[in-house]
Structure formats: C-alpha cells, structure tokens
Design a protein around this motif. Structure first.
Motif, mmCIF file in Angstrom:
data_model
loop_
_atom_site.group_PDB
_atom_site.id
_atom_site.type_symbol
_atom_site.label_atom_id
_atom_site.label_comp_id
_atom_site.label_asym_id
_atom_site.label_seq_id
_atom_site.Cartn_x
_atom_site.Cartn_y
_atom_site.Cartn_z
ATOM 1 N N UNK B 93 0.830 -1.205 0.000
ATOM 2 C CA UNK B 93 0.000 0.000 0.000
ATOM 3 C C UNK B 93 0.866 1.258 0.000
ATOM 4 N N UNK B 94 0.354 2.326 -0.580
ATOM 5 C CA UNK B 94 1.048 3.616 -0.527
ATOM 6 C C UNK B 94 0.761 4.325 0.791
ATOM 7 N N UNK B 95 -0.164 3.793 1.569
ATOM 8 C CA UNK B 95 -0.544 4.392 2.848
ATOM 9 C C UNK B 95 0.442 3.903 3.917
ATOM 10 N N UNK B 96 1.355 4.805 4.317
ATOM 11 C CA UNK B 96 2.407 4.404 5.264
ATOM 12 C C UNK B 96 1.821 3.956 6.594
ATOM 13 N N UNK B 97 0.739 4.588 7.031
ATOM 14 C CA UNK B 97 0.131 4.206 8.313
ATOM 15 C C UNK B 97 -0.416 2.785 8.226
ATOM 16 N N UNK B 98 -1.067 2.472 7.127
ATOM 17 C CA UNK B 98 -1.610 1.119 6.948
ATOM 18 C C UNK B 98 -0.482 0.092 6.924
ATOM 19 N N UNK B 99 0.587 0.418 6.221
ATOM 20 C CA UNK B 99 1.734 -0.505 6.174
ATOM 21 C C UNK B 99 2.272 -0.773 7.574
ATOM 22 N N UNK B 100 2.436 0.315 8.348
ATOM 23 C CA UNK B 100 2.973 0.154 9.698
ATOM 24 C C UNK B 100 2.037 -0.662 10.580
ATOM 25 N N UNK B 101 0.741 -0.431 10.425
ATOM 26 C CA UNK B 101 -0.229 -1.189 11.222
ATOM 27 C C UNK B 101 -0.185 -2.666 10.845
ATOM 28 N N UNK B 102 -0.048 -2.948 9.550
ATOM 29 C CA UNK B 102 0.023 -4.341 9.101
ATOM 30 C C UNK B 102 1.303 -5.014 9.612
ATOM 31 N N UNK B 103 2.405 -4.281 9.575
ATOM 32 C CA UNK B 103 3.673 -4.827 10.078
ATOM 33 C C UNK B 103 3.516 -5.192 11.553
ATOM 34 N N UNK B 104 2.927 -4.283 12.305
ATOM 35 C CA UNK B 104 2.729 -4.528 13.745
ATOM 36 C C UNK B 104 1.848 -5.764 13.966
ATOM 37 N N UNK B 105 0.809 -5.910 13.152
ATOM 38 C CA UNK B 105 -0.085 -7.073 13.291
ATOM 39 C C UNK B 105 0.662 -8.363 12.966
ATOM 40 N N UNK B 106 1.461 -8.347 11.898
ATOM 41 C CA UNK B 106 2.165 -9.573 11.492
ATOM 42 C C UNK B 106 3.222 -9.995 12.512
ATOM 43 N N UNK B 107 3.752 -9.010 13.248
ATOM 44 C CA UNK B 107 4.722 -9.359 14.297
ATOM 45 C C UNK B 107 4.101 -10.236 15.381
ATOM 46 N N UNK B 108 2.779 -10.181 15.484
ATOM 47 C CA UNK B 108 2.087 -10.975 16.510
ATOM 48 C C UNK B 108 1.767 -12.386 16.019
ATOM 49 N N UNK B 109 2.176 -12.703 14.793
ATOM 50 C CA UNK B 109 1.776 -13.984 14.202
ATOM 51 C C UNK B 109 2.986 -14.825 13.783
ATOM 52 N N UNK B 110 3.883 -15.143 14.716
ATOM 53 C CA UNK B 110 5.106 -15.860 14.300
ATOM 54 C C UNK B 110 4.828 -17.189 13.614
ATOM 55 N N UNK B 111 3.861 -17.948 14.107
ATOM 56 C CA UNK B 111 3.613 -19.277 13.508
ATOM 57 C C UNK B 111 3.025 -19.168 12.109
ATOM 58 N N UNK B 112 2.193 -18.158 11.904
ATOM 59 C CA UNK B 112 1.594 -17.986 10.573
ATOM 60 C C UNK B 112 2.589 -17.357 9.596
ATOM 61 N N UNK B 113 3.473 -16.504 10.111
ATOM 62 C CA UNK B 113 4.407 -15.811 9.226
ATOM 63 C C UNK B 113 5.601 -16.694 8.833
ATOM 64 N N UNK B 114 6.017 -17.570 9.734
ATOM 65 C CA UNK B 114 7.243 -18.342 9.497
ATOM 66 C C UNK B 114 7.257 -19.050 8.140
ATOM 67 N N UNK B 115 6.174 -19.744 7.760
ATOM 68 C CA UNK B 115 6.238 -20.477 6.472
ATOM 69 C C UNK B 115 6.348 -19.560 5.250
ATOM 70 N N UNK B 116 5.936 -18.297 5.378
ATOM 71 C CA UNK B 116 5.974 -17.416 4.194
ATOM 72 C C UNK B 116 7.099 -16.386 4.265
ATOM 73 N N UNK B 117 7.869 -16.437 5.357
ATOM 74 C CA UNK B 117 8.859 -15.373 5.573
ATOM 75 C C UNK B 117 9.932 -15.349 4.495
ATOM 76 N N UNK B 118 10.426 -16.528 4.118
ATOM 77 C CA UNK B 118 11.482 -16.536 3.091
ATOM 78 C C UNK B 118 10.957 -15.980 1.764
ATOM 79 N N UNK B 119 9.708 -16.287 1.446
ATOM 80 C CA UNK B 119 9.113 -15.761 0.218
ATOM 81 C C UNK B 119 9.011 -14.249 0.262
ATOM 82 N N UNK B 120 8.622 -13.746 1.424
ATOM 83 C CA UNK B 120 8.483 -12.296 1.587
ATOM 84 C C UNK B 120 9.847 -11.602 1.515
ATOM 85 N N UNK B 121 10.850 -12.253 2.084
ATOM 86 C CA UNK B 121 12.207 -11.681 2.053
ATOM 87 C C UNK B 121 12.844 -11.774 0.666
ATOM 88 N N UNK B 122 12.200 -12.531 -0.216
ATOM 89 C CA UNK B 122 12.706 -12.641 -1.595
ATOM 90 C C UNK B 122 11.768 -11.938 -2.579
#
Lengths: 123, 207
Positions: B93-122
């Motif tokens: 999103x071009x909305x920096x506030x939305x991006x930051x809010x989404x980042x904060x939300x994803x930090x609370x989801x380690x088990x859900x994020x772990x399988x997709x993290x390498x894809x996101x980092x690539x």
C-alpha cells in the motif's frame, strides 16, 4: 552552532547521520518518530530537519505537514527515504520538504545539501 | 490546539452494541457512519464465515484509526491464511500508516508468518523486503537470526541489507560475524553499510 533534528526510527541510521553532521560542527538532536519530532520542534525550533519517510506513529509526510502548519520559523527539511518511486518524491515536496534524498546517503552528499540549505557553503 | 489532527481516535470505552450479532448485519454495520458501530462489527465479525476477507476489504478504506486497530486485532486473532495474505498485501500500500499497522499485526503472528517469511524476504519489490525485515524486529521466532543472515548474504539491494544489519546488531549473535564481514566487502563503496556492519560487529562482541 546551528541545530539539526534527525527524525528516523532506525537507531543506526540516526547515529550514522549524527556522526556526519557533528563532524561538520552542527548540534544534533534525535527523534524516533514524527510525534516525538513535533514535540521537540515545538519546544525549541531547529535550523534544519532531516526526516525519514517510513516511521511508526507519525510518518515523515505527516510530520512535515504538521510542522508546516505550526506558527514556527519554517526551517528547511531534507526528506530521506529508501523508496525511489517518483510519487514519493512528489509527495515529499508537497508535504513541505526542500530536498529529497535516497538512502543510503553518502557523507559528502549529505553535508553539501545541508550546507546549501543553511547557507553554510563556505564553512 | 491538537498536534496531530488526523490521528485523533474516538473514545472506545463504555460502548454498547447497536444491534444483534448476525453476520449479514455485522457486515452492513462496517459501513455505518458511527465509528462505534463499526468497531463492534469489526470485533464481532470474528465468529462469522469469511470474516478475514470482509475485514480486509474494509480495512483499506476505513478512515478511523480506532476502527482500523480493532480490524487488525481481529485479523490477528483469526490468523488464518486469508488474514495473513491480506496483511502481506498491505505492505504494497502507498498508505504508510496502513503498512505500519500491518507490520505490527504480522509481528504478533510468528507461527503464521514463518512459512511465508522466506518468500516475503525474496519479494521482487525491495521496499516489501525492507518491510519484511521490519516484521522480524519483534517476531518471536527461533529462525529470525538465520533469515537476517540469509538477507545480508544474498540480497542485492543496499537498503534491504542495511535494514537487516541494523536488526542483526540488536538480535544477532557471533554466528553472524562472517556474514557481516562478507557484507562489508560486498558493499565496500557504501559508507553506510561499513558503518552499520562495524556497529553490529561491535555490539555482537559486547553481547
């Protein structure tokens, strides 16, 4: 001594810019986000603001818009971002930036822009 | 005069629901003019089928910060594939506030994020890769250091590596030492990378 406020959520980036600016005899203060920066500016306005775009709580665009809306001496601002899309640069100028730079900024480039904006070309 | 005009939040205490909890009604209430009604809808939709898709659809056009916070809290609680994919999409999103809010939300989801993290980092977009590193900042997962080392070993973009180095200095161990030295050599002409890598090495030595 002219005062510069560095506004960035990344501690390493703040430290990097601080060292460059202090070497050139500027007095530097730091803020971690736009809200903290605005509080500091309202307490004691700065001669120049070095502002990151992406920050939590209040980003660089929001900070500059708020700053420009205050009854303060309107000091120049350099907006620094990792983003290189054309519309980011345009948004930075609309928000109130004087110069837009892409990270990472090399020391000479930063000092040249700071000195130009502060009228310190021959310092 | 308020300092931050655009981010004043509606008070959220002592609220009462406007109507019963039927799913169709809750979806309709997300468009209510009253933020209180929208907050209740965002909370109660958690029990409805297809809740994540409905909330994500609304999130991008919700102007009230307090309602967005409730939507993100509900999405975090759901933590399903749709919710995570939608949060990832917010990084574009071009909305920096939305991006930051989404980042904060994803930090609370380690088990859900772990399988997709390498894809996101690539990801193809270096900005998305930077935001992915930002997620790692407080993601409680044992692979965080490994992912960061992979970034500084492989990512071609100076700012992605710079962001990862900054974080490695805080959460890394001496296991990252060789990669930091290689990074300095790879970006020998970038004063910021040399500075950040030296700082990280110093912190790791002192840790």
């Amino acid at each position: 001594m002219k005062r510069i406020l560095i506004v960035d959520d990344a501690a390493t980036v703040r430290l990097y810019h601080r060292e460059i600016l202090e070497t050139a005899n500027y007095a530097v203060e730091e803020a971690m986000n736009g809200i903290e920066a605005l509080e500091k500016a309202l307490q004691s306005p700065f001669d120049l603001y070095l502002v990151d775009i992406n920050m939590p709580k209040l980003d660089g665009y929001g900070f500059l818009r708020e700053l420009r809306g205050q009854d303060l001496p309107q000091a120049p601002a350099i907006m620094i971002s990792t983003e290189a899309q054309a519309n980011d640069e345009q948004r930075a100028y609309i928000a109130g930036a004087n110069i837009y730079l892409i990270k990472p900024v090399k020391p000479d480039r930063l000092l040249t822009q700071v000195r130009l904006l502060l009228g310190d070309v021959y310092r | 005069m308020p300092l931050i005009k655009s981010q004043t939040a509606e008070p959220v205490t002592e609220e009462a629901r406007k109507s019963a909890r039927d799913c169709a009604g809750l979806v309709a209430q997300l468009a209510d003019a009253n933020p209180t009604a929208r907050r209740w809808a965002a909370r109660d939709l958690a029990d409805c089928p297809n809740a994540a898709a409905v909330l994500l659809d609304h999130l991008k056009r919700e102007p009230e910060v307090s309602v967005r916070e409730v939507i993100l809290t509900t999405l975090t609680a759901l933590g399903d594939e749709t919710a995570v994919a939608g949060l990832v999409d917010c990084l574009r999103s071009e909305d920096a506030a939305l991006r930051n809010e989404a980042i904060e939300a994803m930090r609370q989801l380690p088990d859900a994020m772990a399988p997709i993290m390498r894809g996101l980092l690539a990801d193809q977009d270096p900005d998305v890769r930077i935001f992915a590193v930002n997620i790692l900042e407080s993601l409680c997962h044992p692979d965080v250091e490994t992912w960061l080392i992979e970034v500084i070993d492989c990512d071609p973009h100076v700012n992605v590596c710079g962001t990862a180095v900054d974080l490695l200095g805080e959460v890394g161990s001496m296991q990252a030492r060789e990669s930091l030295l290689r990074l300095k050599a790879r970006f020998a002409n970038e004063p910021y990378i040399r500075f950040a890598a030296d700082l990280a090495l110093e912190r790791l030595r002192d840790a």
